[in-house]
Write a protein that holds these residues in place. Structure first.
Motif, PDB file in Angstrom:
ATOM      1  N   THR A  32      53.693  -1.585   1.986  1.00  0.00           N
ATOM      2  CA  THR A  32      54.651  -0.909   1.102  1.00  0.00           C
ATOM      3  C   THR A  32      55.384  -1.922   0.230  1.00  0.00           C
ATOM      4  O   THR A  32      55.675  -1.638  -0.936  1.00  0.00           O
ATOM      5  CB  THR A  32      55.660  -0.079   1.911  1.00  0.00           C
ATOM      6  N   GLU A  89      60.988  -0.150  -2.443  1.00  0.00           N
ATOM      7  CA  GLU A  89      60.091   0.110  -1.315  1.00  0.00           C
ATOM      8  C   GLU A  89      60.304   1.509  -0.742  1.00  0.00           C
ATOM      9  O   GLU A  89      59.364   2.170  -0.318  1.00  0.00           O
ATOM     10  CB  GLU A  89      60.305  -0.949  -0.224  1.00  0.00           C
ATOM     11  N   LYS A 137      57.543   4.591   0.070  1.00  0.00           N
ATOM     12  CA  LYS A 137      57.447   5.347   1.319  1.00  0.00           C
ATOM     13  C   LYS A 137      57.598   6.848   1.059  1.00  0.00           C
ATOM     14  O   LYS A 137      56.878   7.660   1.639  1.00  0.00           O
ATOM     15  CB  LYS A 137      58.515   4.871   2.303  1.00  0.00           C
TER      16      LYS A 137
END
Length: 187
Positions: free
Chosen positions: A152, A163, A167
């Motif tokens: 990620t 990040e 996700k």
């Protein structure tokens, strides 16, 4: 059997005319011969201390079993012990060659599975057909995650987004993909 003088290694309770007990004789044999015998066995076992120790122990067990037949002469004892030790080492080497190499506990999670390749092909084809129906940003993240194996953090740096956004897109992308593909067995 010759008598042992009251010098070093003799039983303190034995008088000069008495023969020492088997325990005393074995202790004297061990004290006298164990060091050179261990060095000899260490060479025969190519420096493997644990093997040399095992061989020395087996040699001393054989000496104990034959204590009544062993000569009281240290040089005769030494020759007998080295002969027995050499034979034990040869037998142990032959035994190691005769059996397969031992391996540790098998990690079942790393063993290849015997899956049905047809199911894999159908699953790949189904996912491949469903990917174009996802939002482009979700599709990009899922392809990077699952097909290119990126983390990620790597995807976030590549796409110049946080990040947490990566996700989130992965989560909602998988959810949308499941809705497109429909229910599957075992998933």
């Amino acid at each position: 059997m010759a008598t042992v003088s009251s010098g070093a290694g003799a039983d303190a309770s034995a008088t000069p005319d008495e023969t020492p007990t088997p325990d005393t004789r074995m202790s004297l044999i061990y004290e006298t011969h164990s060091e050179p015998l261990f060095r000899f066995l260490l060479k025969l076992s190519l420096g493997a201390r644990h093997i040399a120790e095992d061989l020395l122990q087996e040699t001393m067990v054989r000496a104990w079993r034959n204590i009544d037949h062993l000569s009281s002469d240290p040089e005769t004892q030494r020759r007998w012990l080295f002969t027995v030790a050499r034979r034990i080492a040869i037998d142990a080497a032959r035994a190691r060659q005769a059996r397969p190499t031992e391996v540790g506990a098998v990690d079942v999670s790393r063993m290849p599975t015997t899956t049905d390749h047809v199911e894999e092909i159908v699953a790949v084809h189904t996912v491949h057909d469903a990917l174009p129906r996802l939002k482009p940003e979700q599709r990009t993240v899922l392809i990077d995650l699952y097909f290119h194996g990126r983390s990620t953090a790597e995807i976030a740096a590549r796409l110049d987004i946080p990040e947490g956004t990566v996700k989130s897109r992965a989560h909602y992308g998988l959810r949308a993909l499941r809705a497109i593909v429909g229910p599957t067995d075992g998933v």
